[in-house]
Write a protein that holds these residues in place. Structure first.
Motif, PDB file in Angstrom:
ATOM      1  N   LEU A  33      -1.664  -4.696  10.394  1.00  0.00           N
ATOM      2  CA  LEU A  33      -3.035  -4.282  10.779  1.00  0.00           C
ATOM      3  C   LEU A  33      -3.599  -5.267  11.710  1.00  0.00           C
ATOM      4  N   ALA A  34      -3.488  -6.583  11.222  1.00  0.00           N
ATOM      5  CA  ALA A  34      -4.223  -7.505  11.681  1.00  0.00           C
ATOM      6  C   ALA A  34      -3.668  -7.828  13.152  1.00  0.00           C
ATOM      7  N   VAL A  35      -2.267  -7.592  13.538  1.00  0.00           N
ATOM      8  CA  VAL A  35      -1.601  -7.598  14.315  1.00  0.00           C
ATOM      9  C   VAL A  35      -2.091  -6.482  15.767  1.00  0.00           C
ATOM     10  N   LEU A  36      -2.309  -5.337  15.057  1.00  0.00           N
ATOM     11  CA  LEU A  36      -2.639  -4.190  15.823  1.00  0.00           C
ATOM     12  C   LEU A  36      -4.062  -4.438  16.168  1.00  0.00           C
ATOM     13  N   GLU A  37      -4.909  -4.766  15.495  1.00  0.00           N
ATOM     14  CA  GLU A  37      -6.207  -5.068  15.616  1.00  0.00           C
ATOM     15  C   GLU A  37      -6.849  -6.070  16.713  1.00  0.00           C
TER      16      GLU A  37
END
Length: 107
Positions: A33-37
């Motif tokens: 999720l951090a990478v996608l965000e």
């Protein structure tokens, strides 16, 4: 189970969701999720979660997995749920009386 049972369970699940749905994340999911965000820069993290749910739903429908699970659990398909009637109701097949095999060929 039936189409009515499916509709009832979906409505119950829908009302159980609040406007804010708390979801716990494991380490791997949090990292992804951090990478996608970071890469997609959405206005809010919630937007990524909404997109993920839409993508999972679409994939499940397109691959036939949703129909498989609905047929297994409720004996209906997603199309039948959307139309509000089973295939037999649509075609009129449920209007005929059942055949009595013992008396089938007697006149």
């Amino acid at each position: 189970m039936s189409l009515e049972d499916l509709t009832e369970e979906i409505e119950e699940s829908y009302t159980d969701f609040d406007d804010d749905l708390a979801v716990s994340l494991d380490r791997e999911t949090r990292n992804e999720l951090a990478v996608l965000e970071t890469a997609l820069e959405p206005a809010e993290t919630d937007e990524l979660v909404r997109r993920a749910i839409h993508m999972l739903f679409q994939t499940t429908v397109e691959t036939g997995k949703l129909d498989f699970h609905l047929r297994s659990g409720f004996d209906v398909t997603y199309d039948e749920y959307l139309s509000g009637m089973t295939f037999d109701e649509m075609t009129g097949a449920d209007q005929y009386p059942s055949m009595d095999d013992e008396r089938r060929y007697q006149f």
